[in-house]
Motif scaffolding. Structure first.
Motif, short mmCIF file in Angstrom:
data_model
loop_
_atom_site.label_atom_id
_atom_site.label_comp_id
_atom_site.label_asym_id
_atom_site.label_seq_id
_atom_site.Cartn_x
_atom_site.Cartn_y
_atom_site.Cartn_z
N LEU A 170 0.80 -1.23 0.00
CA LEU A 170 0.00 0.00 0.00
C LEU A 170 0.84 1.28 0.00
CD1 LEU A 170 -2.83 -1.08 2.46
CD2 LEU A 170 -2.96 -0.87 -0.03
N PHE A 171 2.16 1.17 0.09
CA PHE A 171 2.98 2.38 0.11
C PHE A 171 2.84 3.20 -1.17
CE2 PHE A 171 6.48 1.18 3.43
CZ PHE A 171 5.58 1.40 4.46
N LYS A 172 2.88 2.54 -2.32
CA LYS A 172 2.77 3.27 -3.58
C LYS A 172 1.44 4.01 -3.67
CE LYS A 172 3.08 2.96 -8.63
NZ LYS A 172 3.12 4.38 -8.73
N ARG A 173 0.39 3.34 -3.28
CA ARG A 173 -0.93 3.97 -3.32
C ARG A 173 -0.96 5.20 -2.41
NH1 ARG A 173 -6.65 0.94 -2.65
NH2 ARG A 173 -7.92 2.67 -3.36
N PHE A 174 -0.38 5.11 -1.23
CA PHE A 174 -0.32 6.25 -0.33
C PHE A 174 0.46 7.40 -0.95
CE2 PHE A 174 2.21 8.67 2.69
CZ PHE A 174 1.22 9.29 3.43
N PHE A 175 1.68 7.13 -1.39
CA PHE A 175 2.52 8.20 -1.93
C PHE A 175 1.92 8.81 -3.20
CE2 PHE A 175 5.84 6.24 0.79
CZ PHE A 175 6.18 7.37 1.51
N ASP A 176 1.32 7.99 -4.05
CA ASP A 176 0.66 8.53 -5.24
C ASP A 176 -0.48 9.48 -4.84
OD1 ASP A 176 2.33 7.16 -6.95
OD2 ASP A 176 0.85 5.63 -7.49
N TYR A 177 -1.27 9.09 -3.86
CA TYR A 177 -2.38 9.92 -3.42
C TYR A 177 -1.87 11.26 -2.90
CZ TYR A 177 -6.84 11.28 -1.49
OH TYR A 177 -8.02 11.96 -1.24
N VAL A 178 -0.84 11.23 -2.07
CA VAL A 178 -0.29 12.46 -1.50
C VAL A 178 0.25 13.38 -2.60
CG1 VAL A 178 1.57 13.37 -0.04
CG2 VAL A 178 0.18 11.44 0.76
N GLU B 34 -0.97 -2.43 14.82
CA GLU B 34 -1.73 -2.81 13.63
C GLU B 34 -1.42 -1.95 12.41
OE1 GLU B 34 -3.72 -5.50 13.53
OE2 GLU B 34 -3.18 -5.92 15.60
N TYR B 35 -0.88 -0.76 12.63
CA TYR B 35 -0.67 0.18 11.53
C TYR B 35 0.77 0.68 11.47
CZ TYR B 35 -5.65 0.57 10.61
OH TYR B 35 -6.95 0.29 10.26
N ILE B 36 1.19 0.97 10.26
CA ILE B 36 2.42 1.71 9.98
C ILE B 36 1.99 3.17 9.84
CG2 ILE B 36 4.29 2.09 8.32
CD1 ILE B 36 3.74 -0.90 7.42
N ASP B 37 2.70 4.08 10.47
CA ASP B 37 2.43 5.51 10.31
C ASP B 37 3.38 6.09 9.28
OD1 ASP B 37 0.52 5.58 12.30
OD2 ASP B 37 1.64 6.93 13.62
N VAL B 38 2.87 6.97 8.43
CA VAL B 38 3.71 7.76 7.53
C VAL B 38 3.40 9.22 7.82
CG1 VAL B 38 4.46 8.20 5.18
CG2 VAL B 38 3.61 5.92 5.79
N HIS B 39 4.34 9.91 8.43
CA HIS B 39 4.19 11.32 8.79
C HIS B 39 4.79 12.17 7.68
CE1 HIS B 39 3.16 10.65 13.12
NE2 HIS B 39 3.66 9.47 12.81
N VAL B 40 3.98 13.08 7.12
CA VAL B 40 4.41 13.96 6.04
C VAL B 40 4.06 15.39 6.43
CG1 VAL B 40 4.14 14.57 3.60
CG2 VAL B 40 4.02 12.16 4.30
N VAL B 41 5.05 16.25 6.57
CA VAL B 41 4.80 17.65 6.90
C VAL B 41 4.41 18.41 5.64
CG1 VAL B 41 5.87 19.79 7.71
CG2 VAL B 41 6.29 17.65 8.93
N LEU B 42 3.32 19.18 5.74
CA LEU B 42 2.87 20.01 4.63
C LEU B 42 3.30 21.46 4.80
CD1 LEU B 42 -0.80 18.69 4.29
CD2 LEU B 42 1.18 18.08 2.88
N ASP B 43 3.29 21.96 6.05
CA ASP B 43 3.65 23.34 6.32
C ASP B 43 4.22 23.42 7.73
OD1 ASP B 43 3.76 26.14 5.64
OD2 ASP B 43 2.07 26.44 7.01
#
Length: 151
Positions: A18-26, A68-77
């Motif tokens: 699911l990593f590609k789907r996440f990064f593509d969406y972002v 149960e989950y992997i977190d992906v933290h992405v700073v926007l601002d």
């Protein structure tokens, strides 16, 4: 834990289905200007919390970990300091694991720190207790929640 940039996410994407789907969406959506709250991408398998948070003091921010989950933290601002400590080195449980929240809190202090800036991503696995949203001011960020078992 993995620290990367959105531009280099292709190297990370093969690590989980699911990593590609996440990064593509972002990359394909203007999430900085999107409403705050939960963004459904694939039900409970993959969703994104779009948040704006007041940063807190490092001395008071507990380490959190998920099973149960992997977190992906992405700073926007803005930017945030982000603490980390190996799970094997955490002994002081502050709040026991809550399956409904998929979270355990530790009173142990981080052994390493990094600063996340816009365009960067920190990926934390169950073995990566982390202390996010540390610093001064506010941060706008995404927290991708990716089910560990993607089946």
């Amino acid at each position: 834990m993995i620290l990367t940039t959105l531009a280099d996410s292709g190297r990370i994407e093969p690590l989980h289905p699911l990593f590609k789907r996440f990064f593509d969406y972002v990359k394909e959506h203007d999430l900085l200007h999107a409403p705050l709250g939960r963004i459904e991408v694939d039900g409970d398998r993959l969703f994104i919390n779009n948040v704006e948070a007041d940063l807190t003091d490092a001395a008071t921010q507990p380490l959190e970990a998920h099973r149960e989950y992997i977190d992906v933290h992405v700073v926007l601002d803005g930017e945030e300091h982000f603490g980390w400590r190996p799970l094997a080195d955490c002994a002081a449980v502050r709040q026991p694991y809550d399956p409904a929240a998929d979270c355990v809190l530790y009173a142990d202090r981080p052994s390493s720190w990094l600063t996340l800036r816009p365009g960067q991503a920190a990926i934390v696995f169950p073995e990566d207790p982390h202390a996010p949203v540390v610093g001064e001011g506010r941060v706008r960020k995404l927290i991708g929640k990716i089910k560990l078992a993607a089946d």
